[in-house]
Enzyme design. Structure first.
Site, PDB file in Angstrom:
ATOM      1  N   SER A  35       0.470   1.722   5.075  1.00  0.00           N
ATOM      2  CA  SER A  35       0.853   1.135   3.795  1.00  0.00           C
ATOM      3  C   SER A  35       0.005   1.769   2.712  1.00  0.00           C
ATOM      4  O   SER A  35      -1.063   2.330   2.988  1.00  0.00           O
ATOM      5  CB  SER A  35       0.611  -0.381   3.817  1.00  0.00           C
ATOM      6  OG  SER A  35       0.727  -0.937   2.519  1.00  0.00           O
ATOM      7  N   TYR A  59      -4.502  -7.888   5.909  1.00  0.00           N
ATOM      8  CA  TYR A  59      -3.462  -6.863   5.847  1.00  0.00           C
ATOM      9  C   TYR A  59      -4.078  -5.514   5.477  1.00  0.00           C
ATOM     10  O   TYR A  59      -3.818  -4.494   6.126  1.00  0.00           O
ATOM     11  CB  TYR A  59      -2.402  -7.263   4.818  1.00  0.00           C
ATOM     12  CG  TYR A  59      -1.228  -6.307   4.751  1.00  0.00           C
ATOM     13  CD1 TYR A  59      -0.194  -6.385   5.685  1.00  0.00           C
ATOM     14  CD2 TYR A  59      -1.146  -5.341   3.750  1.00  0.00           C
ATOM     15  CE1 TYR A  59       0.887  -5.505   5.628  1.00  0.00           C
ATOM     16  CE2 TYR A  59      -0.069  -4.467   3.688  1.00  0.00           C
ATOM     17  CZ  TYR A  59       0.937  -4.556   4.622  1.00  0.00           C
ATOM     18  OH  TYR A  59       2.003  -3.691   4.570  1.00  0.00           O
ATOM     19  N   LYS A  66      -4.158  -2.004   7.777  1.00  0.00           N
ATOM     20  CA  LYS A  66      -3.494  -0.784   7.314  1.00  0.00           C
ATOM     21  C   LYS A  66      -4.485   0.359   7.114  1.00  0.00           C
ATOM     22  O   LYS A  66      -4.152   1.523   7.366  1.00  0.00           O
ATOM     23  CB  LYS A  66      -2.703  -1.072   6.031  1.00  0.00           C
ATOM     24  CG  LYS A  66      -1.538  -2.026   6.248  1.00  0.00           C
ATOM     25  CD  LYS A  66      -0.607  -1.548   7.381  1.00  0.00           C
ATOM     26  CE  LYS A  66       0.586  -2.456   7.585  1.00  0.00           C
ATOM     27  NZ  LYS A  66       1.498  -1.957   8.635  1.00  0.00           N
TER      28      LYS A  66
END
Length: 286
Positions: free
Chosen positions: A143, A156, A160
């Site tokens: 991401s 998150y 990533k």
């Protein structure tokens, strides 16, 4: 890899969003497709759509955080098609949003189990065969959150960044070995998928008591749905992935919105400066 006819692609998180879009592009090119997803109903529908394109498709219900499920996925793929030619480790969730001091162990575990262990398990199951055959393409879905460090989504971001590190390290390892297996690191910005509804698949034992179906404040949920609805279509991302495979390009970035943020982070590292703070990832679109 220039010839795709009758080759095999495996896509985790393949029943919807970017995963299904990638699978559709591979099917268009004549590839057999194996879709792995935790949502059985959506998986059946996705397989039917891929089959309607005139290629062979198999759906394997898979929790990518489960060692046993990933082992089973590998067994199914090898029994029917052998070693895959394209491996897209794409499954992911958006768990663990909000201020860090309010996060629970459940938030961390769920996000790490899917976003990071899903990639680790996929490489464990499939990489050896691809290296032995000395061909194939591996797409790891990271991401833009793996290239920046915006506030408000620490679990998150952490996963990533880890996926980017895995992709870079694997690329270096294969290059040093003279391997013909290619690695591609997908770092999308906002894409119009159901990732903001990830909570629908959170295991009961990892749910936070008192939270709703989305885990978000209703006002935040409404705002997020509007932003994601207007984001880049998954089909456009899938075409970028396919082009990267054809051209053996490592980085796959989907838009220009985050270029300045990425450059600012790199300059801060080079100059030993404090990390730039700029609000949430969504602030880039405002």
């Amino acid at each position: 890899m220039q010839s795709f006819e009758n080759k095999t692609a495996v896509v985790t998180g393949g029943a919807s969003g970017m995963g299904f879009a990638m699978a559709s592009v591979f099917a268009r090119e004549g590839m057999n497709v194996v879709l792995a997803d935790v949502e059985k109903g959506a998986l059946r529908e996705a397989v039917a759509k891929i089959e309607a394109m005139g290629v062979e498709a198999i759906g394997v219900p898979t929790d990518v955080s489960s060692e046993a499920d990933m082992d089973h996925l590998g067994e199914v793929v090898r029994a029917r098609f052998g070693v895959p030619d394209v491996l897209c480790l794409n499954a992911g969730v958006a768990g663990g949003g909000g201020p860090t001091h309010l996060l629970t162990t459940r938030d961390w575990k769920w996000t790490i189990d899917v976003n990071l262990w899903g990639v680790i398990q996929g490489l464990r199951v499939f990489l050896g065969g691809m290296r032995e055959r000395d061909s194939g393409d591996i797409v790891l879905t990271a991401s833009v959150a793996g290239l920046t460090s915006f506030a408000g989504s620490l679990p998150y971001n952490t996963t990533k960044h880890a996926v980017v590190a895995i992709a870079e390290t694997l690329f270096a390892e294969l290059a040093d070995a003279g391997s013909k297996v290619a690695v591609h690191c997908l770092c999308p910005g906002l894409v119009s998928t159901n990732i903001i509804h990830s909570e629908r698949n959170r295991p009961k034992e990892l749910q936070n008591p008192g939270k709703g179906a989305t885990g978000m404040d209703p006002g935040v949920q409404t705002m997020m749905e509007g932003v994601f609805a207007a984001a880049k279509p998954p089909a456009e991302v899938a075409e970028l992935v396919f082009a990267a495979i054809v051209n053996r390009r490592f980085w796959i970035q989907t838009d220009e919105f985050f270029r300045d943020a990425i450059r600012a982070r790199h300059r801060a590292i080079e100059n030993d400066e404090d990390p730039p703070a700029r609000g949430s990832l969504l602030s880039v679109y405002s």
